[in-house]
Design a protein around this motif. Structure first.
Motif, short mmCIF file in Angstrom:
data_model
loop_
_atom_site.label_atom_id
_atom_site.label_comp_id
_atom_site.label_asym_id
_atom_site.label_seq_id
_atom_site.Cartn_x
_atom_site.Cartn_y
_atom_site.Cartn_z
N GLU A 190 12.78 9.18 -17.41
CA GLU A 190 13.39 10.29 -16.68
C GLU A 190 12.38 11.41 -16.44
OE1 GLU A 190 16.92 11.50 -18.76
OE2 GLU A 190 17.60 9.44 -19.00
N ASP A 191 11.55 11.69 -17.43
CA ASP A 191 10.52 12.72 -17.26
C ASP A 191 9.50 12.30 -16.21
OD1 ASP A 191 11.61 14.52 -19.11
OD2 ASP A 191 10.55 13.59 -20.79
N LEU A 192 9.17 11.02 -16.20
CA LEU A 192 8.22 10.52 -15.21
C LEU A 192 8.77 10.71 -13.80
CD1 LEU A 192 5.43 9.12 -15.16
CD2 LEU A 192 6.63 6.93 -15.08
N ASP A 193 10.07 10.54 -13.62
CA ASP A 193 10.70 10.77 -12.32
C ASP A 193 10.54 12.22 -11.88
OD1 ASP A 193 11.51 8.14 -12.29
OD2 ASP A 193 13.57 8.56 -12.91
N ARG A 194 10.41 13.15 -12.85
CA ARG A 194 10.21 14.56 -12.53
C ARG A 194 8.73 14.90 -12.40
NH1 ARG A 194 14.32 15.15 -16.89
NH2 ARG A 194 16.31 15.65 -15.90
N GLY A 195 7.89 13.88 -12.54
CA GLY A 195 6.45 14.11 -12.42
C GLY A 195 5.77 14.52 -13.70
N ASP A 212 -0.66 5.82 -13.66
CA ASP A 212 -0.39 4.78 -12.66
C ASP A 212 0.32 3.56 -13.26
OD1 ASP A 212 -1.48 6.32 -10.70
OD2 ASP A 212 -3.39 5.27 -10.60
N LEU A 213 -0.09 3.19 -14.47
CA LEU A 213 0.54 2.03 -15.11
C LEU A 213 2.00 2.34 -15.47
CD1 LEU A 213 0.19 -0.84 -16.18
CD2 LEU A 213 -0.57 0.15 -18.37
N LEU A 214 2.25 3.56 -15.95
CA LEU A 214 3.63 3.96 -16.25
C LEU A 214 4.48 3.97 -14.99
CD1 LEU A 214 2.95 6.94 -18.72
CD2 LEU A 214 3.64 4.60 -19.31
N LEU A 215 3.93 4.48 -13.91
CA LEU A 215 4.68 4.51 -12.65
C LEU A 215 4.98 3.10 -12.16
CD1 LEU A 215 2.78 7.40 -10.85
CD2 LEU A 215 5.17 7.44 -11.57
N TRP A 216 4.01 2.21 -12.29
CA TRP A 216 4.22 0.81 -11.89
C TRP A 216 5.36 0.19 -12.70
CZ3 TRP A 216 3.58 -3.28 -15.34
CH2 TRP A 216 3.74 -4.56 -14.79
N SER A 217 5.35 0.42 -14.01
CA SER A 217 6.39 -0.16 -14.87
C SER A 217 7.75 0.43 -14.54
CB SER A 217 6.04 0.09 -16.34
OG SER A 217 7.04 -0.44 -17.19
N ARG A 218 7.80 1.72 -14.31
CA ARG A 218 9.05 2.39 -13.97
C ARG A 218 9.59 1.85 -12.64
NH1 ARG A 218 13.53 5.02 -15.92
NH2 ARG A 218 14.16 6.78 -14.62
N ARG A 219 8.71 1.66 -11.68
CA ARG A 219 9.12 1.24 -10.34
C ARG A 219 9.55 -0.22 -10.30
NH1 ARG A 219 4.70 2.12 -8.27
NH2 ARG A 219 3.87 0.02 -8.05
N THR A 220 8.85 -1.07 -11.04
CA THR A 220 9.10 -2.52 -10.95
C THR A 220 10.05 -3.04 -12.02
OG1 THR A 220 7.22 -3.08 -12.38
CG2 THR A 220 6.79 -2.85 -9.99
N GLY A 221 10.23 -2.24 -13.09
CA GLY A 221 11.06 -2.72 -14.19
C GLY A 221 10.35 -3.74 -15.06
N ARG A 222 9.06 -3.88 -14.87
CA ARG A 222 8.30 -4.87 -15.63
C ARG A 222 7.65 -4.22 -16.86
NH1 ARG A 222 4.63 -8.10 -11.41
NH2 ARG A 222 4.17 -9.28 -13.31
N HIS A 223 7.43 -5.03 -17.88
CA HIS A 223 6.85 -4.57 -19.13
C HIS A 223 5.35 -4.85 -19.15
CE1 HIS A 223 10.76 -3.85 -21.19
NE2 HIS A 223 11.18 -4.77 -20.32
N ASP A 224 4.65 -4.14 -20.02
CA ASP A 224 3.23 -4.36 -20.20
C ASP A 224 2.92 -4.11 -21.68
OD1 ASP A 224 0.29 -3.40 -20.43
OD2 ASP A 224 0.38 -4.24 -18.39
N PRO A 225 2.21 -5.01 -22.34
CA PRO A 225 1.96 -4.85 -23.78
C PRO A 225 1.18 -3.58 -24.11
CG PRO A 225 0.64 -6.65 -22.86
CD PRO A 225 1.64 -6.27 -21.82
N ARG A 226 0.38 -3.10 -23.18
CA ARG A 226 -0.36 -1.86 -23.44
C ARG A 226 0.61 -0.67 -23.55
NH1 ARG A 226 -4.26 -2.39 -18.37
NH2 ARG A 226 -2.25 -3.22 -17.59
#
Length: 337
Positions: A190-195, A212-226
Motif C-alpha cells: 500500500e505504501d508503494l502505491d503511494r510512492g 524497481d523490483l518491488l514495483l515489478w512484484s507489486r504489479r505482476t503479483g509474482r514473488h522473488d526470493p530476494r
C-alpha cells in the motif's frame, strides 16, 4: 460505554465530550488492534488514549487520504492549519473548533504532556509530503522519532509508571517504533502505491532489492526470493526493537500494564501472520485471525481483573482499621473520665 468513560474521566463539558467521542470513533474505525487493547485500560484513562490516537490519525489522513486530486501543496497547507490550531490550543490562545485538536489539548493539559512531542510529530508528518524513502535505518529512526517514538512518550503520563518516568521513557519510545515498523512491513504494498518505501534502502540492497523490483512484484503479483529475504530481515529488525521495548512493560502502573502487554502481543502477532503468509505483503495484507485476537484479549482481560483485585486489596490493607465496639466503649470511658 462512551458516556461511562467520559464520566469516569471527569469530562463534563458538552463540547469536550463530543470531541472525545469523535476521537474514540476514529480509534475504533481505523485502529482495531490499538482500540481492542485500549478497552483493557481503566475507564477514566481511555478518553486520553483515544484523543492521542485521534489526533495522530487525523494528521496522517491529511498526508495520505485527502483524495487523489489533492496536491502536495494542498496537503502541506492543511497540515500547517492543523499545526497552527494545535499551537493555539496548547498555548491557551483559545479552544479549537476542530474536535480532535480540542480533545488533544485537553488531554495534554490534564496529563502535562510535553508539547515538544507534538511538534516532533508534526515535523515527521510534513516530511511524508516530500520524502519517499530512507537510505539507512538511522535515517528511518530519525523519522520514526517524530512519527512513532513520541507517541509512546505521550502515552506514558496517561498510563502511569512504578519507576521514574525517565527510566521508562526509552522503552516506551521503542515500543512506538516497534509498532510502526510492524505497520511498515505489513503495508509495504500500500505504501508503494503511494510512492513511498519505509524499509531502509541499505537493508533492501543487502539482499539485491531496489524500488524497481518491488514495483515489478507489486504489479505482476509474482514473488522473488530476494524480496522474501529482505522482508525476513526487516522482520528480524522489528523483533529486535520489540525486545528493546519489553523491559518497559514491568515499569508501567499495574492497572495499565495488561493493556500495553496486549497491544505488544497483538502487534507482534502481525509479524507471525506475515511470516505464515510467506511474506506476501506486496500482494495482500497479512491478517491476524479473529480467534487469535480473542485469545490474546481474553488473557489481557484476566490480567486486568487480577491487577484490579490486587490494587483493591492493597488499598484495603492501607485503610485504617475499623474500631471494635470495645474500643469505642473504652475510648468513651476515658473521655468521660
Amino acid at each position: 460505554m462512551t458516556q461511562r468513560e467520559l464520566d469516569a474521566a471527569g469530562i463534563t463539558d458538552p463540547s469536550l465530550r463530543a470531541a472525545y467521542t469523535r476521537c474514540r470513533l476514529l480509534n475504533a474505525r481505523h485502529g482495531r488492534t490499538y482500540f481492542l487493547a485500549t478497552r483493557l485500560l481503566p475507564a477514566d484513562r481511555r478518553p486520553a488514549v483515544h484523543a492521542l490516537y485521534g489526533f495522530a490519525r487525523w494528521a496522517d489522513d491529511i498526508v495520505d487520504d485527502m483524495g487523489t486530486d489533492a496536491t502536495a501543496a494542498e496537503r502541506a497547507a492543511a497540515l500547517a492549519r492543523l499545526e497552527e490550531r494545535l499551537r493555539q490550543a496548547l498555548t491557551g490562545a483559545g479552544p479549537s473548533a476542530e474536535p480532535v485538536v480540542l480533545a488533544l489539548a485537553d488531554t495534554a493539559a490534564r496529563y502535562a504532556i510535553d508539547p515538544a512531542h507534538f511538534t516532533d510529530f508534526m515535523a515527521s508528518m510534513r516530511s511524508d509530503l516530500t520524502v519517499t524513502d530512507y537510505a539507512t535505518y538511522d535515517d528511518l529512526r530519525a523519522y520514526m522519532h517524530g512519527s512513532a517514538a513520541v507517541i509512546g512518550l505521550q502515552m506514558l503520563p496517561v498510563l502511569g509508571t512504578v519507576t521514574a518516568r525517565a527510566r521508562a521513557a526509552p522503552h516506551a519510545a521503542a515500543l512506538g517504533v516497534a509498532f510502526q515498523l510492524t505497520n511498515f512491513l505489513r503495508d509495504v504494498g500500500e505504501d508503494l502505491d503511494r510512492g513511498r518505501i519505509y524499509l531502509p534502502a541499505d537493508l533492501l540492497a543487502a539482499h539485491g532489492v531496489q524500488r524497481d523490483l518491488l514495483l515489478w512484484s507489486r504489479r505482476t503479483g509474482r514473488h522473488d526470493p530476494r524480496i522474501t529475504a529482505a522482508l525476513r530481515a526487516a522482520e528480524d529488525l522489528t523483533r529486535a526493537v520489540y525486545r528493546e521495548a519489553a523491559p518497559g512493560l514491568a515499569m508501567l502502573d499495574p492497572v495499565s500494564r495488561p493493556c500495553i502487554r496486549t497491544a505488544y502481543v497483538l502487534y507482534r502477532t502481525i509479524l507471525d501472520a506475515i511470516a505464515a503468509d510467506g511474506y506476501a505483503v506486496l500482494h495482500r495484507r497479512a491478517v491476524v485471525r479473529r480467534r487469535r485476537r480473542a485469545v490474546v484479549a481474553a488473557d489481557g482481560l484476566a490480567r486486568v481483573l487480577a491487577a484490579r483485585l490486587k490494587a483493591r486489596g492493597a488499598a484495603a490493607h492501607r485503610a485504617p482499621p475499623v474500631p471494635s465496639p470495645n474500643d469505642v466503649r473504652s475510648r468513651s470511658a476515658k473521655e468521660a473520665g
